[in-house]
Write a protein that holds these residues in place. Structure first.
Motif, short mmCIF file in Angstrom:
data_model
loop_
_atom_site.label_atom_id
_atom_site.label_comp_id
_atom_site.label_asym_id
_atom_site.label_seq_id
_atom_site.Cartn_x
_atom_site.Cartn_y
_atom_site.Cartn_z
N LYS A 30 0.81 -1.22 0.00
CA LYS A 30 0.00 0.00 0.00
C LYS A 30 0.85 1.27 0.00
O LYS A 30 0.35 2.36 -0.31
CB LYS A 30 -0.92 0.01 1.22
N ASP A 31 2.14 1.16 0.35
CA ASP A 31 3.01 2.33 0.43
C ASP A 31 3.87 2.54 -0.81
O ASP A 31 4.60 3.54 -0.90
CB ASP A 31 3.92 2.22 1.65
N VAL A 32 3.80 1.62 -1.77
CA VAL A 32 4.64 1.73 -2.97
C VAL A 32 4.30 2.99 -3.75
O VAL A 32 5.18 3.75 -4.17
CB VAL A 32 4.49 0.48 -3.85
N ALA A 33 3.01 3.24 -3.95
CA ALA A 33 2.60 4.43 -4.71
C ALA A 33 3.06 5.70 -4.01
O ALA A 33 3.42 6.68 -4.67
CB ALA A 33 1.09 4.43 -4.89
N GLY A 34 3.06 5.70 -2.67
CA GLY A 34 3.49 6.87 -1.93
C GLY A 34 4.95 7.21 -2.17
O GLY A 34 5.32 8.39 -2.22
N LEU A 35 5.78 6.19 -2.34
CA LEU A 35 7.18 6.44 -2.66
C LEU A 35 7.31 7.12 -4.02
O LEU A 35 8.10 8.05 -4.19
CB LEU A 35 7.97 5.12 -2.67
N ARG A 36 6.52 6.65 -4.96
CA ARG A 36 6.57 7.24 -6.30
C ARG A 36 6.11 8.70 -6.26
O ARG A 36 6.74 9.58 -6.87
CB ARG A 36 5.70 6.43 -7.26
N VAL A 37 5.04 8.96 -5.53
CA VAL A 37 4.53 10.33 -5.42
C VAL A 37 5.54 11.24 -4.73
O VAL A 37 5.69 12.42 -5.09
CB VAL A 37 3.18 10.34 -4.65
N ALA A 38 6.26 10.69 -3.76
CA ALA A 38 7.26 11.49 -3.03
C ALA A 38 8.47 11.83 -3.89
O ALA A 38 9.31 12.65 -3.49
CB ALA A 38 7.71 10.73 -1.79
N THR A 59 12.92 5.73 4.98
CA THR A 59 13.08 4.91 6.19
C THR A 59 11.84 4.97 7.09
O THR A 59 11.54 4.01 7.80
CB THR A 59 14.33 5.35 6.98
N GLU A 60 11.10 6.09 7.04
CA GLU A 60 9.87 6.18 7.83
C GLU A 60 8.78 5.28 7.26
O GLU A 60 7.98 4.70 8.01
CB GLU A 60 9.38 7.63 7.86
N ARG A 61 8.71 5.16 5.94
CA ARG A 61 7.68 4.34 5.30
C ARG A 61 8.04 2.86 5.28
O ARG A 61 7.16 2.00 5.13
CB ARG A 61 7.45 4.80 3.86
N ALA A 62 9.31 2.54 5.42
CA ALA A 62 9.76 1.15 5.25
C ALA A 62 9.31 0.25 6.40
O ALA A 62 9.30 0.67 7.56
CB ALA A 62 11.28 1.12 5.14
N ARG A 63 8.96 -0.98 6.07
CA ARG A 63 8.72 -1.99 7.10
C ARG A 63 10.04 -2.41 7.73
O ARG A 63 10.10 -2.74 8.91
CB ARG A 63 8.04 -3.22 6.48
N ALA A 135 15.61 -2.79 -12.93
CA ALA A 135 14.69 -3.01 -11.81
C ALA A 135 14.53 -1.75 -10.96
O ALA A 135 13.54 -1.61 -10.24
CB ALA A 135 15.19 -4.16 -10.93
N GLU A 136 15.51 -0.83 -11.06
CA GLU A 136 15.44 0.39 -10.25
C GLU A 136 14.24 1.26 -10.60
O GLU A 136 13.93 2.21 -9.89
CB GLU A 136 16.73 1.20 -10.38
N ARG A 137 13.53 0.92 -11.69
CA ARG A 137 12.31 1.66 -12.01
C ARG A 137 11.20 1.39 -10.99
O ARG A 137 10.28 2.18 -10.87
CB ARG A 137 11.83 1.28 -13.42
N HIS A 138 11.28 0.27 -10.29
CA HIS A 138 10.29 -0.01 -9.25
C HIS A 138 10.63 0.83 -8.02
O HIS A 138 11.79 0.92 -7.62
CB HIS A 138 10.30 -1.49 -8.89
N PRO A 139 9.64 1.47 -7.40
CA PRO A 139 9.92 2.36 -6.26
C PRO A 139 10.69 1.70 -5.12
O PRO A 139 11.51 2.36 -4.46
CB PRO A 139 8.52 2.79 -5.81
N ALA A 140 10.45 0.42 -4.85
CA ALA A 140 11.16 -0.24 -3.74
C ALA A 140 12.64 -0.37 -4.05
O ALA A 140 13.50 -0.18 -3.18
CB ALA A 140 10.55 -1.61 -3.46
N VAL A 141 12.97 -0.71 -5.29
CA VAL A 141 14.38 -0.81 -5.69
C VAL A 141 15.01 0.58 -5.75
O VAL A 141 16.16 0.77 -5.33
CB VAL A 141 14.52 -1.54 -7.04
N ALA A 142 14.25 1.55 -6.26
CA ALA A 142 14.75 2.92 -6.28
C ALA A 142 15.04 3.42 -4.87
O ALA A 142 16.04 4.10 -4.63
CB ALA A 142 13.73 3.83 -6.97
#
Length: 211
Positions: A30-38, A59-63, A135-142
């Motif tokens: 649920k937080d992936v889109a938030g990383l992209r928006v940020a 780091t605040e959003r990360a599990r 793969a860095e195009r994915h927000p988690a990898v970025a």
């Protein structure tokens, strides 16, 4: 198993000076889109100031998140891919994310075999592992690339404060090459924070032997 997407990326694979830093960032779906928006994107597309400002958001959003420093001596002794896989396996075993996304650690044709070897070392982990170029195009990898780069930059600044300005440690930098030439001319050996097996150092050693 933790319901999250873990991105893995490194910073400092190519420089002749300083560590390579590997990072993992686990993010809830649920937080992936938030990383992209940020504005989180591959660290190479961000300024140093922007990366630093995004660090807290990531780091605040990360599990969970983690970093590992590969020192030059270790990189001189072993393949970077082997070293990276060892840490990756340990992280997956520790954090148990449902999905792991990794920027390619090897040539595309060799990826299936590498993924298979990682899975064999994790027989009790049933999550999904994907490895591919870009793969860095994915927000988690970025996000992982940003974390790795921030820590790598801090390590470089620490070294420069103590030993002098060598730039950012890339062989393509004139300042880095000049620093290394002067160091080797003065001391006749390399400090522990230089990757002595890199061709940059080997060429300078050869030039030194002929004088």
């Amino acid at each position: 198993m933790l319901d999250c997407i873990a991105g893995v990326d490194e910073a400092g694979r190519g420089p002749v000076i300083g560590p390579m830093v590997l990072a993992i960032v686990g993010v809830a779906p649920k937080d992936v889109a938030g990383l992209r928006v940020a504005g989180v994107r591959d660290s190479k597309r961000l300024t140093r100031v922007r990366r630093a400002s995004l660090m807290d958001r990531i780091t605040e959003r990360a599990r969970f998140w983690d970093v590992f420093f590969f020192l030059p001596a270790a990189m001189d002794r072993a393949s970077l891919t082997v070293l990276t896989v060892d840490v990756l396996v340990a992280w997956i075993d520790r954090y148990r994310p449902a999905t792991v996304l990794v920027d390619a650690l090897t040539a595309p044709a060799a990826i299936p075999a590498l993924v298979g070897s990682i899975r064999r070392r994790l027989p009790d982990w049933t999550g999904r592992l994907r490895m591919w170029p870009a793969a860095e195009r994915h927000p988690a990898v970025a996000a992982a690339s940003v974390v790795a780069k921030v820590f790598r930059d801090e390590a470089v600044r620490w070294l420069r404060d103590r030993y002098g300005d060598f730039g950012w440690g890339y062989p393509s930098e004139a300042r880095t090459r000049q620093f290394l030439e002067e160091w080797y001319r003065r001391y006749g050996r390399w400090p522990v924070w230089v990757r002595t097996k890199w061709q940059t150092c080997r060429r300078m050693e050869g030039a030194g032997d002929t004088r």
